[in-house]
Design a protein around this motif. Structure first.
Motif, PDB file in Angstrom:
ATOM      1  N   LYS B 379      38.950  32.535  23.705  1.00 46.90           N
ATOM      2  CA  LYS B 379      40.397  32.751  23.614  1.00 46.90           C
ATOM      3  C   LYS B 379      40.746  34.230  23.671  1.00 46.90           C
ATOM      4  O   LYS B 379      41.670  34.623  24.367  1.00 46.90           O
ATOM      5  N   ILE B 380      40.021  35.035  22.913  1.00 48.24           N
ATOM      6  CA  ILE B 380      40.471  36.432  22.849  1.00 48.24           C
ATOM      7  C   ILE B 380      40.019  37.248  24.050  1.00 48.24           C
ATOM      8  O   ILE B 380      40.659  38.224  24.389  1.00 48.24           O
ATOM      9  N   VAL B 381      38.937  36.870  24.680  1.00 49.49           N
ATOM     10  CA  VAL B 381      38.474  37.686  25.812  1.00 49.49           C
ATOM     11  C   VAL B 381      38.802  37.019  27.146  1.00 49.49           C
ATOM     12  O   VAL B 381      39.587  37.531  27.936  1.00 49.49           O
ATOM     13  N   MET B 382      38.227  35.855  27.367  1.00 48.72           N
ATOM     14  CA  MET B 382      38.289  35.296  28.721  1.00 48.72           C
ATOM     15  C   MET B 382      39.687  34.804  29.101  1.00 48.72           C
ATOM     16  O   MET B 382      40.016  34.745  30.270  1.00 48.72           O
ATOM     17  N   LYS B 383      40.468  34.403  28.099  1.00 43.26           N
ATOM     18  CA  LYS B 383      41.791  33.907  28.450  1.00 43.26           C
ATOM     19  C   LYS B 383      42.825  35.026  28.505  1.00 43.26           C
ATOM     20  O   LYS B 383      43.975  34.789  28.871  1.00 43.26           O
ATOM     21  N   ASN B 384      42.439  36.215  28.109  1.00 40.89           N
ATOM     22  CA  ASN B 384      43.385  37.329  28.097  1.00 40.89           C
ATOM     23  C   ASN B 384      43.830  37.672  29.513  1.00 40.89           C
ATOM     24  O   ASN B 384      43.016  37.845  30.415  1.00 40.89           O
ATOM     25  N   ARG B 385      45.133  37.781  29.693  1.00 39.47           N
ATOM     26  CA  ARG B 385      45.617  37.963  31.061  1.00 39.47           C
ATOM     27  C   ARG B 385      45.360  39.358  31.593  1.00 39.47           C
ATOM     28  O   ARG B 385      45.188  39.544  32.797  1.00 39.47           O
ATOM     29  N   ILE B 386      45.351  40.323  30.706  1.00 39.78           N
ATOM     30  CA  ILE B 386      45.040  41.680  31.195  1.00 39.78           C
ATOM     31  C   ILE B 386      43.593  41.719  31.675  1.00 39.78           C
ATOM     32  O   ILE B 386      43.290  42.255  32.737  1.00 39.78           O
ATOM     33  N   LEU B 387      42.706  41.102  30.900  1.00 39.95           N
ATOM     34  CA  LEU B 387      41.299  41.088  31.311  1.00 39.95           C
ATOM     35  C   LEU B 387      41.134  40.363  32.634  1.00 39.95           C
ATOM     36  O   LEU B 387      40.388  40.797  33.509  1.00 39.95           O
ATOM     37  N   LYS B 388      41.860  39.272  32.801  1.00 38.07           N
ATOM     38  CA  LYS B 388      41.774  38.564  34.079  1.00 38.07           C
ATOM     39  C   LYS B 388      42.256  39.460  35.213  1.00 38.07           C
ATOM     40  O   LYS B 388      41.654  39.511  36.278  1.00 38.07           O
ATOM     41  N   ALA B 389      43.372  40.141  34.968  1.00 41.23           N
ATOM     42  CA  ALA B 389      43.904  41.022  36.011  1.00 41.23           C
ATOM     43  C   ALA B 389      42.900  42.117  36.366  1.00 41.23           C
ATOM     44  O   ALA B 389      42.850  42.586  37.497  1.00 41.23           O
ATOM     45  N   ARG B 390      42.079  42.502  35.399  1.00 36.85           N
ATOM     46  CA  ARG B 390      41.121  43.567  35.651  1.00 36.85           C
ATOM     47  C   ARG B 390      39.850  43.078  36.333  1.00 36.85           C
ATOM     48  O   ARG B 390      39.099  43.875  36.904  1.00 36.85           O
ATOM     49  N   THR B 391      39.542  41.782  36.222  1.00 37.52           N
ATOM     50  CA  THR B 391      38.223  41.342  36.684  1.00 37.52           C
ATOM     51  C   THR B 391      38.253  40.301  37.806  1.00 37.52           C
ATOM     52  O   THR B 391      37.295  40.207  38.554  1.00 37.52           O
TER      53      THR B 391
END
Lengths: 317, 582
Positions: B379-391
């Motif tokens: 929830k805190i890492v993989m679902k984070n939208r900023i992280l998705k936008a970055r990777t």
């Protein structure tokens, strides 16, 4: 007590309180981060580790004050003083309690916006004068970020100005006696909050520093008290943005039972903690994503907010 | 002689009996000797023309044969270059050996056939002084540019004390410093294009984003990466040379330090290779314990990656959660092995000790907390939208590129190929376990993360099965080459006593021969290629590490992206610099 004396007390009271708070934030932030990250944070020096502030201060004061030989010396020295100067000056227009304000300017908001624009020079010049590629990239990112977020930071406040009918912060607080502006100006609040976060360049908007990319960004070459000024400047910046959020959207010192000053302080602390929580929780977007988010989403929203607010105010008058 | 291997027959038909000479090895990989003149044709044939081709250059190394005694049936050679190819369709390897004489140490480069050979050929040049004609940039890769000699040659000293006292006169110092100066032309970089001057930025060797002493030279236009050139060798410790001084047994602790996050996983590959050489079969209990420990280390390693990956894209907190969990795993490992990061716990033919009493409770603890926490981290890492936008869509490689560049492990699986040694070539009894091989499709940074996280869950499944079905038995094999050997019979008959005494005092003597063993390590395929000259020490130890080829595709993944993307890409590779440089 003569008026002059009273004024002097207010000036130094706010200055002293502010610097103490900013220093205290070193401890607050590290303890809070510790809580949110399943660890203790500083807990050894003094009760609950609060004297870590003193230890940090002593360390920063006694570190070698080094200017890299390849740096542009004059600018290198001036840069960190700008940020300190600017954030402290901005605090002058913040009304802490009824009548407790250093400078009751009738263009308070404009003064704040002007000051934060000047603040850009601090990071840009620091990045430039360090003559270091990482610093340069940090400085460049900073200028791009600040210029774009400046635009709708100002625009997001216009809704409040329209409703209060004044640029004076004391008037704005008084206009919120019955209802905080966060209710009618919720959009404006969100935009200002994000812009303020970007202005104080803290995570998730810390691209100018971006530890894992640019080492320490624009202040890579700084050490000792010159670094300390950036450090404290950042914390004062956080308190400043929090204070403005409280003043503009959350009714300033208004509140039941407790004295006005306490209300102001409590509300401000809430937002400061929110800033720390955001830092603990969010990753960092890429700077071009940040910019396009600003120009393509936040700017139109801010403009829409002005149009709707202005229209409604006109219609009801 | 076993001439029935169809691939060898095929080669003989194509290139003639005289040019193809077969060699028997302990690992039973088809191994053929090919004269230098035909090397390129054979490799090209194996990659392009044959049915179910050998598409991946899995490893490329050399052996200095000058003082090797037992090499019956092999053509005369002073220095042998060994190509190790892998075919996914066949699930087979082939080893192609090229004999070279001392006076003509040169071969045509195969960079145009296998691009991954670029770094391998540089390494062979660096270590053995074999020239590869037509190589685009044949310079030292691991040793400093000013180094004299080629370290893995048998006549190169293995210790500083053999080289005389170190001196640094002024001319030498200046020479060394000049060699350190950065000249873009040496790296094939332009200083400017038509409309802009480029900025050259050194990421590393000291940089918070590189996870160790890695240097990436960036050619930047603004923040856009025009070219990125990884420069390695800062973590080179000569593990392969050390193997030529340590007994078979005493080299085990050195393996721990190769992929220092993988712990026993390194022991595993080495010990399995030695056991193949010696023909040792280990009891079931040993197999299951080895698997359990390896999977614990896989989780520990993936957790470090998970946290630092989030940190590389700017998320501050996850790394603390992951390290807290890893601490629990290390507690189990400490209770079992007595050490945390460098357990040095597997032995030839067994283990150092049996499991301690009460190990089940510790392991159960890990299983309970991990299963719960993984959902939260998701929830805190993989679902984070900023992280998705970055990777998402950052640093993507296609499956063909991955195979071309020798990519293995989670990075290969993220491109969509279901390839895992644990399933495809079950070793140590992995075929007895139920688990899946997670794959993804896009091969970008996010997909690599997805694959690794699912691998953690699969490892938990395996560990649970190990725990529930731990066989009884002894923790060592009865084979005489087991080290240290069982002592039970020593006081009863003289033969056992003598073997025991020799094996403990000198170390075991492994039968002459060659064996490779590759396992699915934390970061990809880790393998040990051992050459025994019937001695107490290895004649040549080649360590095939996954991170080395992974490092080489950084330019492929990052050119055209920006500096922050590079850090996300580096974070998604999951490399360990000791695993790159050895």
């Amino acid at each position: 007590m003569s008026e002059t004396l009273q004024h002097i007390v207010i000036v130094f009271g706010i200055l002293f309180g502010l610097l103490t708070l900013a220093a205290g934030l070193i401890w607050i932030e590290r303890r809070l981060l510790g809580v949110w990250q399943n660890r203790y944070g500083p807990n050894r020096v003094g009760p609950l580790g609060i004297f870590i502030v003193l230890a940090d201060m002593i360390k920063i004061f006694f570190k070698e004050d080094w200017i890299p030989p390849f740096a542009d010396k004059k600018v290198f020295v001036i840069a960190p003083t700008i940020i300190m100067f600017v954030v402290l000056m901005s605090w002058a227009v913040v009304p802490v309690a009824p009548g407790v304000v250093v400078l009751d300017l009738n263009v308070g908001i404009l003064f704040f916006l002007a000051m934060s624009s000047i603040g850009i020079y601090s990071t840009v010049l620091a990045g430039w004068a360090s003559n270091n590629k990482y610093s340069l990239l940090g400085g460049l990112r900073m200028s791009a970020q600040m210029f774009s977020y400046e635009v709708f930071m100002g625009l997001s406040l216009m809704g409040v100005v329209i409703m209060a009918g004044s640029f004076n912060l004391t008037d704005i607080v008084n206009a919120q006696k019955n209802m905080w502006f966060v209710v009618p100006q919720f959009l404006g609040f969100i935009i200002f909050f994000i812009a303020g976060l970007a202005e104080s360049h803290r995570l998730p908007f810390d691209m100018p520093e971006a530890e894992s990319e640019l080492i320490a960004g624009f202040h890579s070459e700084y050490s000792g008290m010159k670094f300390g000024m950036f450090f404290v400047g950042e914390y004062v910046g956080v308190t400043l943005i929090s204070a403005f959020i409280v003043t503009l959207f959350f009714g300033g010192w208004h509140g039941p039972v407790l004295p006005p000053f306490v209300w102001f302080f409590l509300k401000m602390m809430f937002f400061i903690c929110l800033f720390v929580l955001l830092r603990a929780a969010l990753p960092r977007p890429r700077y071009d994503q940040l910019l396009s988010y600003g120009w393509k989403i936040l700017l139109p929203l801010a403009l829409l907010n002005i149009v709707v607010t202005g229209g409604l105010v006109l219609a009801f008058e | 002689m076993n001439n029935s291997l169809p691939i060898v027959k095929d080669l003989k038909e194509k290139f003639g009996d005289t040019h193809i000479l077969e060699q028997q090895t302990r690992d039973e990989f088809p191994t053929v000797w090919v004269p230098a003149a035909h090397s390129k044709d054979v490799l090209r044939y194996l990659k392009y023309s044959i049915d179910r081709p050998y598409k991946m250059l899995y490893d490329l190394t050399a052996i200095d044969e000058r003082v090797r005694y037992y090499r019956d049936g092999q053509p005369p050679s002073d220095c042998t270059v060994v190509y190790h190819l892998l075919s996914f369709e066949r699930n087979e390897d082939i080893r192609v050996k090229i004999p070279l004489r001392e006076n003509s140490l040169a071969l045509p480069s195969i960079v145009d056939i296998f691009p991954v050979a670029n770094w391998y050929e540089r390494e062979v040049w660096d270590m053995f002084g074999i020239k590869f004609d037509g190589h685009p940039n044949l310079r030292r890769i691991l040793m400093p540019p000013t180094w004299k000699g080629h370290p893995l040659r048998k006549d190169h000293p293995a210790r500083a004390t053999e080289m005389g006292p170190f001196q640094l006169p002024e001319e030498k110092q200046e020479h060394e410093q000049r060699a350190l100066q950065f000249k873009p032309e040496e790296w094939g970089l332009e200083r400017q294009s038509e409309d802009s001057d480029f900025m050259f930025l050194n990421i590393g060797p000291q940089h918070p984003g590189t996870h160790g002493v890695l240097r990436v030279i960036l050619q930047l236009d603004g923040e856009e990466i025009i070219d990125a050139i990884p420069d390695i060798g800062y973590h080179h410790r000569g593990a392969e040379k050390m193997a030529e001084r340590q007994s078979w047994h005493t080299f085990i602790p050195y393996t721990d330090r190769i992929d220092y996050l993988g712990g026993v996983m390194n022991n595993f590959a080495y010990v399995l290779a030695v056991e193949k050489l010696a023909g040792i079969e280990v009891p079931d209990r040993v197999k299951v314990i080895r698997i359990m420990l390896s999977e614990l280390f896989r989780i520990a390693s993936h957790l470090v990656w998970y946290g630092t990956f989030a940190q590389d894209v700017g998320q501050m907190s996850p790394v603390f959660y992951m390290f807290t969990d890893r601490e629990k795993i290390l507690a189990v490992i400490e209770a079992v092995c007595g050490d945390r990061m460098h357990p040095n716990w597997f032995r030839i033919g067994g283990l150092a000790q049996d499991l301690p009493n009460g190990w089940e409770k510790l392991v159960q603890d890990v299983l309970d907390t991990m299963n719960k926490n993984l959902n939260e981290y998701h929830k805190i890492v993989m679902k984070n939208r900023i992280l998705k936008a970055r990777t998402v869509d950052i640093g993507a490689i296609t499956l063909d590129e991955a195979i071309e560049w020798g990519v293995t492990g989670p990075m290969l699986r993220a491109c969509g190929l279901e390839w895992d040694f644990r399933k495809k070539r079950p070793y140590s009894g992995y075929d007895q376990f139920e688990f899946d091989i997670p794959t993804a499709t896009k091969g970008d940074c996010y997909d690599r993360a997805v694959v690794r996280i699912e691998e953690i869950r699969q490892s938990l499944r395996i560990i649970e099965q190990c725990m529930k079905n731990m066989p009884e038995g002894y923790y060592k094999s009865d084979h005489p080459l087991t080290t240290p050997p069982r002592k039970a019979g020593t006081m009863k008959d003289i033969e056992t006593l003598i073997t025991h005494f020799l094996s403990v005092s000198w170390g075991p003597v492994m039968p002459a021969g060659e064996a490779f063993f590759g396992i699915e390590a934390t970061k990809g395929n880790n393998g040990y290629y051992l050459v025994s000259d019937k001695n107490t020490i290895s004649y040549r130890t080649r360590i095939r590490t996954p991170s080395f080829p992974h490092m080489q595709i950084i330019p492929l993944m990052s050119n055209g992206t920006t500096v922050p993307d590079l850090l996300a890409i580096l974070g998604s590779i999951d490399f360990v610099l000791a695993d790159v440089d050895r």
